[in-house]
Design an enzyme around this catalytic site. Structure first.
Site, PDB file in Angstrom:
ATOM      1  N   GLU A  69       4.346  -1.695   3.698  1.00 16.07           N
ATOM      2  CA  GLU A  69       2.957  -2.103   3.437  1.00 16.07           C
ATOM      3  C   GLU A  69       2.760  -2.603   2.008  1.00 16.07           C
ATOM      4  OE1 GLU A  69      -0.069   0.923   4.052  1.00 16.07           O
ATOM      5  OE2 GLU A  69      -1.671  -0.502   3.642  1.00 16.07           O
ATOM      6  N   LYS A 107       3.112  -4.152   7.387  1.00 19.15           N
ATOM      7  CA  LYS A 107       1.664  -3.877   7.358  1.00 19.15           C
ATOM      8  C   LYS A 107       1.046  -4.617   6.178  1.00 19.15           C
ATOM      9  CE  LYS A 107      -1.732  -0.129   7.143  1.00 19.15           C
ATOM     10  NZ  LYS A 107      -2.123   1.163   7.711  1.00 19.15           N
TER      11      LYS A 107
HETATM   12  P1  13P Z   1      -7.536   0.688   5.827  1.00 10.36           P
HETATM   13  O1  13P Z   1      -7.451   0.044   7.183  1.00 10.36           O
HETATM   14  O2  13P Z   1      -8.773   1.518   5.647  1.00 10.36           O
HETATM   15  O3  13P Z   1      -7.285  -0.301   4.720  1.00 10.36           O
HETATM   16  O4  13P Z   1      -6.373   1.744   5.745  1.00 10.36           O
HETATM   17  C1  13P Z   1      -5.148   1.428   6.262  1.00 10.36           C
HETATM   18  C2  13P Z   1      -4.082   2.083   5.493  1.00 10.36           C
HETATM   19  O5  13P Z   1      -3.312   2.835   6.023  1.00 10.36           O
HETATM   20  C3  13P Z   1      -3.961   1.767   4.057  1.00 10.36           C
HETATM   21  O6  13P Z   1      -2.751   2.252   3.565  1.00 10.36           O
END
Ligand code: 13P
Length: 338
Positions: free
Chosen positions: A177, A219
């Site tokens: 991510e 992500k």
């Molecule tokens: P949000 O969808 O609230 O941005 O959170 C997702 C997430 O796991 C951020 O690390």
């Protein structure tokens, strides 16, 4: 574990128009959510709230994986069933957030680096023993004047790849991510450019560190103007720019791209994902969701910490699951909102 098994887990999470519930708010992050609804941040309230989400009937049709916080992985339902076991029984794969959050990056004013690599190999072994089959590590890239620097993108990409390799060694699918924040005044083109640079660097590091790309999920943020940008973009413009940046940067071997919501409203996050899937067919990757706030906001408000509101909160959560399931098929329409 072989690459094939990692690939099977990654694909199972996003199969059949399912996505991920990110319920891995750290104790300090859930505090912010609870303040908004006037709920005290106790271990029992955190447990009760997660039980509400995980016992919502019908949600597992749309939720292939749930990301848990470490504390939650060790918790049970009121009746004593471990949350990871409860989810697995429903056919939802349990996952775990393994990063330790961000710290100021040395000699890089205004920029941060994600920590948590020390001891990670040992922690992954214990999370795996508790039932976690995938993991999450979030790197944060801000956009501002002179920011991000290549230095910041580089160190965060390096850490993401070190984490991803350790996960795969442990038979755990890494969710990679790199979040380019949507705070600020920047426009869509600037978000596009920073997202492109970031993803290029992340995939170069993953390759360098021998991570099997068919055994990860990406992500990312969507390509979207900053919240304070006067020139907001249409749903279609966000969808098209986001798909375009992946075509430039994400190898076809990656099985799935699961978006974070990043502060978008529940409806925007759903509409953007649906537009991508409706307008862009035959992409090499499944486009799905891994939403925190965009799956939980209405449910949190409906619950407000009261037992008598649990059923209403579960209805609100199920509704968002259904809407995002439709978005994965590209069939969401605003008329489906009540
Ligand atoms: P949000 O969808 O609230 O941005 O959170 C997702 C997430 O796991 C951020 O690390």
């Amino acid at each position: 574990m072989s690459n094939q098994s990692l690939n099977q887990i990654a694909r199972a999470i996003v199969a059949n128009h399912r996505g991920i519930l990110a319920a891995d708010e750290s104790t300090s992050t859930i505090a912010k959510r609870f303040v908004g609804i006037g709920v005290e941040n106790t271990e029992e309230n955190r447990r009760a709230y997660r039980e509400l989400l995980f016992t919502t009937e019908g949600a597992s049709k749309h939720i292939g994986g749930v990301i848990l916080f470490e504390e939650t992985l060790g918790q049970t339902t009121k009746a004593g069933k471990r949350f990871a076991a409860l989810l697995a029984e429903q056919g939802t794969i349990p996952g775990i957030k393994v990063d330790k959050g961000t710290k100021a990056l040395t000699f890089a004013p205004g920029e941060v680096v994600t920590e948590g690599l020390d001891g990670l190999r040992e922690r992954l072994a214990s999370y795996g023993a508790l039932g976690a089959q995938f993991a999450k590590w979030r790197a944060v890239i801000d956009i501002a004047s002179g920011v991000p620097t290549e230095h910041c993108i580089g160190v965060n990409a390096h850490a993401l790849a070190r984490y991803a390799a350790l996960c795969q060694e442990a038979g755990i699918v890494p969710i990679v991510e790199p979040e380019v924040l949507m705070d600020g005044e920047h426009d869509l083109d600037r978000c596009y450019e920073v997202t492109r640079r970031t993803l290029m660097r992340v995939f170069a590091e993953l390759d360098q560190q021998r991570v099997a790309l068919d055994g990860i999920l990406l992500k990312p943020n969507m390509v979207i103007p900053g919240k304070k940008c006067p020139d907001q973009a249409s749903v279609e413009a966000v969808a098209d720019a986001t798909v375009r940046v992946f075509k430039e940067t994400v190898p076809a071997a990656v099985p799935g791209i699961v978006f974070l919501s990043g502060g978008q409203s529940e409806i925007d996050a759903t509409a953007h994902l649906s537009a991508m899937n409706a307008r862009h067919k035959n992409l090499p990757w499944t486009l799905s969701f891994s939403y925190g706030r965009a799956l939980q906001q209405s449910a949190l408000t409906a619950w407000s910490g009261k037992d008598s509101n649990v059923a209403a909160a579960q209805r609100a959560y199920l509704h968002r699951c259904q809407m995002n399931g439709a978005a994965c098929a590209g069939t969401y329409a605003s008329a489906m909102e009540r």
